[in-house]
Write a protein that holds these residues in place. Structure first.
Motif, PDB file in Angstrom:
ATOM      1  N   PHE A 181     -10.148   5.776  -3.559  1.00 43.75           N
ATOM      2  CA  PHE A 181      -9.364   5.700  -2.330  1.00 43.75           C
ATOM      3  C   PHE A 181     -10.183   6.154  -1.129  1.00 43.75           C
ATOM      4  CE2 PHE A 181      -5.605   6.654  -5.292  1.00 43.75           C
ATOM      5  CZ  PHE A 181      -5.484   5.322  -5.632  1.00 43.75           C
ATOM      6  N   SER A 194      -9.527   8.174  -9.040  1.00 41.50           N
ATOM      7  CA  SER A 194      -8.756   7.373  -8.091  1.00 41.50           C
ATOM      8  C   SER A 194      -8.967   7.865  -6.669  1.00 41.50           C
ATOM      9  CB  SER A 194      -7.261   7.427  -8.436  1.00 41.50           C
ATOM     10  OG  SER A 194      -7.029   6.860  -9.696  1.00 41.50           O
ATOM     11  N   PHE A 235       0.822  -1.219   0.000  1.00 38.41           N
ATOM     12  CA  PHE A 235       0.000   0.000   0.000  1.00 38.41           C
ATOM     13  C   PHE A 235       0.854   1.266   0.000  1.00 38.41           C
ATOM     14  CE2 PHE A 235      -3.664  -2.599   1.314  1.00 38.41           C
ATOM     15  CZ  PHE A 235      -4.621  -2.052   0.471  1.00 38.41           C
ATOM     16  N   LEU A 243     -12.311   3.237  -0.258  1.00 43.12           N
ATOM     17  CA  LEU A 243     -11.432   2.249   0.360  1.00 43.12           C
ATOM     18  C   LEU A 243     -11.090   2.637   1.792  1.00 43.12           C
ATOM     19  CD1 LEU A 243     -10.161  -0.335  -0.831  1.00 43.12           C
ATOM     20  CD2 LEU A 243      -8.130   1.017  -1.337  1.00 43.12           C
ATOM     21  N   PHE A 244     -10.849   3.925   2.026  1.00 45.92           N
ATOM     22  CA  PHE A 244     -10.517   4.422   3.350  1.00 45.92           C
ATOM     23  C   PHE A 244     -11.660   4.161   4.331  1.00 45.92           C
ATOM     24  CE2 PHE A 244     -10.649   7.872   6.494  1.00 45.92           C
ATOM     25  CZ  PHE A 244      -9.421   7.682   7.114  1.00 45.92           C
ATOM     26  N   LEU A 283      -2.393   7.053  -0.628  1.00 44.86           N
ATOM     27  CA  LEU A 283      -2.670   7.079  -2.059  1.00 44.86           C
ATOM     28  C   LEU A 283      -3.446   8.330  -2.450  1.00 44.86           C
ATOM     29  CD1 LEU A 283      -3.442   3.311  -2.540  1.00 44.86           C
ATOM     30  CD2 LEU A 283      -1.854   4.598  -3.970  1.00 44.86           C
ATOM     31  N   ALA A 284      -4.444   8.683  -1.659  1.00 49.38           N
ATOM     32  CA  ALA A 284      -5.244   9.879  -1.966  1.00 49.38           C
ATOM     33  C   ALA A 284      -4.382  11.145  -1.876  1.00 49.38           C
ATOM     34  CB  ALA A 284      -6.437   9.970  -1.021  1.00 49.38           C
ATOM     35  N   SER A 315      -4.740   3.773   1.740  1.00 49.62           N
ATOM     36  CA  SER A 315      -5.652   4.541   0.885  1.00 49.62           C
ATOM     37  C   SER A 315      -5.531   6.033   1.154  1.00 49.62           C
ATOM     38  CB  SER A 315      -7.095   4.057   1.045  1.00 49.62           C
ATOM     39  OG  SER A 315      -7.507   4.128   2.381  1.00 49.62           O
ATOM     40  N   SER A 330       1.515   4.120  -3.066  1.00 50.59           N
ATOM     41  CA  SER A 330       1.315   5.561  -2.919  1.00 50.59           C
ATOM     42  C   SER A 330       2.509   6.339  -3.457  1.00 50.59           C
ATOM     43  CB  SER A 330       1.042   5.930  -1.452  1.00 50.59           C
ATOM     44  OG  SER A 330       2.205   5.833  -0.673  1.00 50.59           O
TER      45      SER A 330
END
Length: 161
Positions: A102, A98, A60, A105-106, A142-143, A139, A64
């Motif tokens: 994310f 995306s 993960f 997902l979070f 990633l965001a 996530s 990111s």
């Protein structure tokens, strides 16, 4: 905008260092596990489990870092066929979609944490919330990196790549 990008890049440096340490620990654990199982005939009951949990965080957090530099695996047929200005728009739209993913997902990861926090892992005896926390943490990273990517791309001029 540039302050946000610099903040995310500073965070990414720390994440990169942590990832390096996690990868080193995971590699050593796997080697020690193989040696203890096949040479000493005394397998470590917890090392494989810890390696698996470390791998979840590495994937993960590593994704990111790849997101920040637009290096995630993608099909680039459409962006290669269009002009630089349209390519910039496509990359920004993909990053926005995306971020939405994310976000979902979070929140689903947080929801999952509530369900597994009372469970303990069989080998380490830790709360299962610790390994499952990789989902919301990853996530979120990633965001943040997708946002930094959007800011970075939107601030570049047409002739830059």
């Amino acid at each position: 905008m540039q302050q946000v990008v610099k903040m995310v890049d500073t965070l990414n440096k720390a994440v990169g260092i942590i990832l390096s340490l996690m990868l080193g620990v995971m590699s050593i654990l796997i080697i020690v596990q193989v040696i203890s199982r096949f040479l000493i005939h005394f397998p470590l009951t917890w090392s494989e489990e810890l390696s698996r949990y470390l791998m979840m965080y590495i994937v993960f957090a590593g994704a990111s870092l790849a997101m920040r530099h637009n290096q995630l695996i993608s099909i680039e047929l459409l962006p290669e066929l269009i002009s630089a200005k349209k390519r910039k728009v496509v990359i920004i739209l993909v990053a926005i979609l995306s971020i939405v993913f994310f976000g979902i997902l979070f929140f689903q990861g947080l929801n999952m944490l509530e369900h597994v926090q009372a469970q303990t892992s069989p080998g380490l005896g830790i709360s299962m919330a610790i390994p499952y926390a990789a989902l919301p943490i990853g996530s979120l990273l990633l965001a943040l990196n997708a946002i930094a990517l959007i800011f970075d791309i939107s601030s570049k001029k047409e002739d830059e790549k």
